[in-house]
Design a protein around this motif. Structure first.
Motif, PDB file in Angstrom:
ATOM      1  N   GLY A   4      40.363 -33.320  20.100  1.00 53.63           N
ATOM      2  CA  GLY A   4      39.109 -33.040  19.441  1.00 53.63           C
ATOM      3  C   GLY A   4      38.854 -31.552  19.325  1.00 53.63           C
ATOM      4  N   ILE A   5      37.732 -31.237  18.675  1.00 52.11           N
ATOM      5  CA  ILE A   5      37.299 -29.861  18.463  1.00 52.11           C
ATOM      6  C   ILE A   5      35.928 -29.712  19.106  1.00 52.11           C
ATOM      7  CG2 ILE A   5      36.733 -28.123  16.731  1.00 52.11           C
ATOM      8  CD1 ILE A   5      38.263 -29.907  14.691  1.00 52.11           C
ATOM      9  N   ARG A   6      35.787 -28.717  19.969  1.00 49.89           N
ATOM     10  CA  ARG A   6      34.463 -28.456  20.551  1.00 49.89           C
ATOM     11  C   ARG A   6      33.625 -27.786  19.461  1.00 49.89           C
ATOM     12  NH1 ARG A   6      30.611 -24.927  21.240  1.00 49.89           N
ATOM     13  NH2 ARG A   6      29.356 -25.111  23.091  1.00 49.89           N
ATOM     14  N   VAL A   7      32.537 -28.451  19.056  1.00 44.76           N
ATOM     15  CA  VAL A   7      31.763 -27.972  17.920  1.00 44.76           C
ATOM     16  C   VAL A   7      30.348 -27.519  18.253  1.00 44.76           C
ATOM     17  CG1 VAL A   7      33.085 -29.154  16.124  1.00 44.76           C
ATOM     18  CG2 VAL A   7      31.248 -30.370  17.307  1.00 44.76           C
ATOM     19  N   ALA A   8      29.836 -27.885  19.427  1.00 49.84           N
ATOM     20  CA  ALA A   8      28.464 -27.508  19.779  1.00 49.84           C
ATOM     21  C   ALA A   8      28.190 -27.854  21.234  1.00 49.84           C
ATOM     22  CB  ALA A   8      27.458 -28.239  18.886  1.00 49.84           C
ATOM     23  N   ALA A   9      27.138 -27.283  21.737  1.00 44.72           N
ATOM     24  CA  ALA A   9      26.572 -27.740  23.008  1.00 44.72           C
ATOM     25  C   ALA A   9      25.542 -28.806  22.654  1.00 44.72           C
ATOM     26  CB  ALA A   9      25.909 -26.592  23.750  1.00 44.72           C
ATOM     27  N   LEU A  10      25.368 -29.785  23.510  1.00 46.44           N
ATOM     28  CA  LEU A  10      24.384 -30.835  23.256  1.00 46.44           C
ATOM     29  C   LEU A  10      23.010 -30.230  22.993  1.00 46.44           C
ATOM     30  CD1 LEU A  10      23.762 -33.842  23.055  1.00 46.44           C
ATOM     31  CD2 LEU A  10      23.387 -33.842  25.526  1.00 46.44           C
ATOM     32  N   ASP A  11      22.654 -29.186  23.726  1.00 42.62           N
ATOM     33  CA  ASP A  11      21.343 -28.550  23.568  1.00 42.62           C
ATOM     34  C   ASP A  11      21.171 -27.854  22.221  1.00 42.62           C
ATOM     35  OD1 ASP A  11      20.554 -29.456  26.052  1.00 42.62           O
ATOM     36  OD2 ASP A  11      21.032 -27.581  27.079  1.00 42.62           O
ATOM     37  N   LEU A  35      24.544 -35.704  14.540  1.00 47.29           N
ATOM     38  CA  LEU A  35      23.199 -36.258  14.524  1.00 47.29           C
ATOM     39  C   LEU A  35      22.849 -36.793  15.908  1.00 47.29           C
ATOM     40  CD1 LEU A  35      23.957 -38.037  11.193  1.00 47.29           C
ATOM     41  CD2 LEU A  35      22.409 -36.089  11.431  1.00 47.29           C
ATOM     42  N   ARG A  36      21.757 -36.281  16.470  1.00 46.48           N
ATOM     43  CA  ARG A  36      21.338 -36.692  17.819  1.00 46.48           C
ATOM     44  C   ARG A  36      20.145 -37.626  17.715  1.00 46.48           C
ATOM     45  NH1 ARG A  36      19.882 -32.523  22.747  1.00 46.48           N
ATOM     46  NH2 ARG A  36      19.547 -34.088  24.365  1.00 46.48           N
ATOM     47  N   ASP A  37      20.370 -38.864  18.099  1.00 46.63           N
ATOM     48  CA  ASP A  37      19.324 -39.874  18.031  1.00 46.63           C
ATOM     49  C   ASP A  37      18.277 -39.624  19.124  1.00 46.63           C
ATOM     50  OD1 ASP A  37      17.952 -42.097  17.131  1.00 46.63           O
ATOM     51  OD2 ASP A  37      19.629 -43.479  17.357  1.00 46.63           O
ATOM     52  N   THR A  38      17.178 -40.336  19.021  1.00 46.37           N
ATOM     53  CA  THR A  38      16.085 -40.166  19.975  1.00 46.37           C
ATOM     54  C   THR A  38      16.440 -40.668  21.369  1.00 46.37           C
ATOM     55  OG1 THR A  38      15.150 -42.215  19.068  1.00 46.37           O
ATOM     56  CG2 THR A  38      14.246 -40.134  18.258  1.00 46.37           C
ATOM     57  N   VAL A 103      29.760 -31.014  22.858  1.00 44.41           N
ATOM     58  CA  VAL A 103      30.017 -32.012  21.827  1.00 44.41           C
ATOM     59  C   VAL A 103      31.400 -31.769  21.238  1.00 44.41           C
ATOM     60  CG1 VAL A 103      29.224 -33.013  19.655  1.00 44.41           C
ATOM     61  CG2 VAL A 103      27.553 -32.134  21.306  1.00 44.41           C
ATOM     62  N   TRP A 104      32.235 -32.800  21.286  1.00 47.95           N
ATOM     63  CA  TRP A 104      33.608 -32.751  20.783  1.00 47.95           C
ATOM     64  C   TRP A 104      33.718 -33.700  19.593  1.00 47.95           C
ATOM     65  CZ3 TRP A 104      37.459 -29.657  22.900  1.00 47.95           C
ATOM     66  CH2 TRP A 104      37.076 -28.963  24.053  1.00 47.95           C
ATOM     67  N   LEU A 105      34.274 -33.188  18.507  1.00 48.35           N
ATOM     68  CA  LEU A 105      34.413 -33.942  17.265  1.00 48.35           C
ATOM     69  C   LEU A 105      35.886 -34.257  17.023  1.00 48.35           C
ATOM     70  CD1 LEU A 105      33.105 -34.937  14.570  1.00 48.35           C
ATOM     71  CD2 LEU A 105      33.565 -32.633  13.692  1.00 48.35           C
TER      72      LEU A 105
END
Length: 111
Positions: A4-11, A35-38, A103-105
């Motif tokens: 995968g590719i590290r694309v972001a921090a969850l925060d 997309l981060r759900d509730t 977050v890994w994509l």
């Protein structure tokens, strides 16, 4: 299977919102919307709405769906299936994992 590719921090992705990852990073034909759900689950779909040229990352995320900001088409976060008109074509989902707050994509891999 790739790592995968590290694309972001969850925060980096507020609850109920999205973040677009440029196609130059993902190697895909479209940008990818994280997309981060509730409920804090993170999903990845092709970013461009299949109805009009609008970014799903700019849409509203809630209860397992993303709503396009332009004409309110809805897509299932898990499968990319259309759940509301005017869009009639599904969008493409991609596998995503959250590991230790990162977050890994996995572009092109089915979730």
């Amino acid at each position: 299977m790739s790592n995968g590719i590290r694309v972001a921090a969850l925060d980096d992705i507020p609850q109920g919102e999205g973040l677009a990852v440029d196609r130059a990073i993902t190697g895909t034909t479209d940008d990818i919307a994280l997309l981060r759900d509730t409920d804090d689950a993170v999903y990845a779909l092709d970013d461009t709405c299949t109805h009009e040229d609008a970014s799903l990352a700019d849409g509203w995320v809630e209860d397992g769906f993303v709503e396009c900001p332009l004409h309110a088409s809805r897509f299932c976060l898990k499968s990319g299936e259309v759940q509301g008109l005017p869009a009639t074509r599904n969008t493409c989902p991609h596998r995503v994992e959250v590991r230790d707050g990162e977050v890994w994509l996995f572009p092109g891999e089915t979730p």
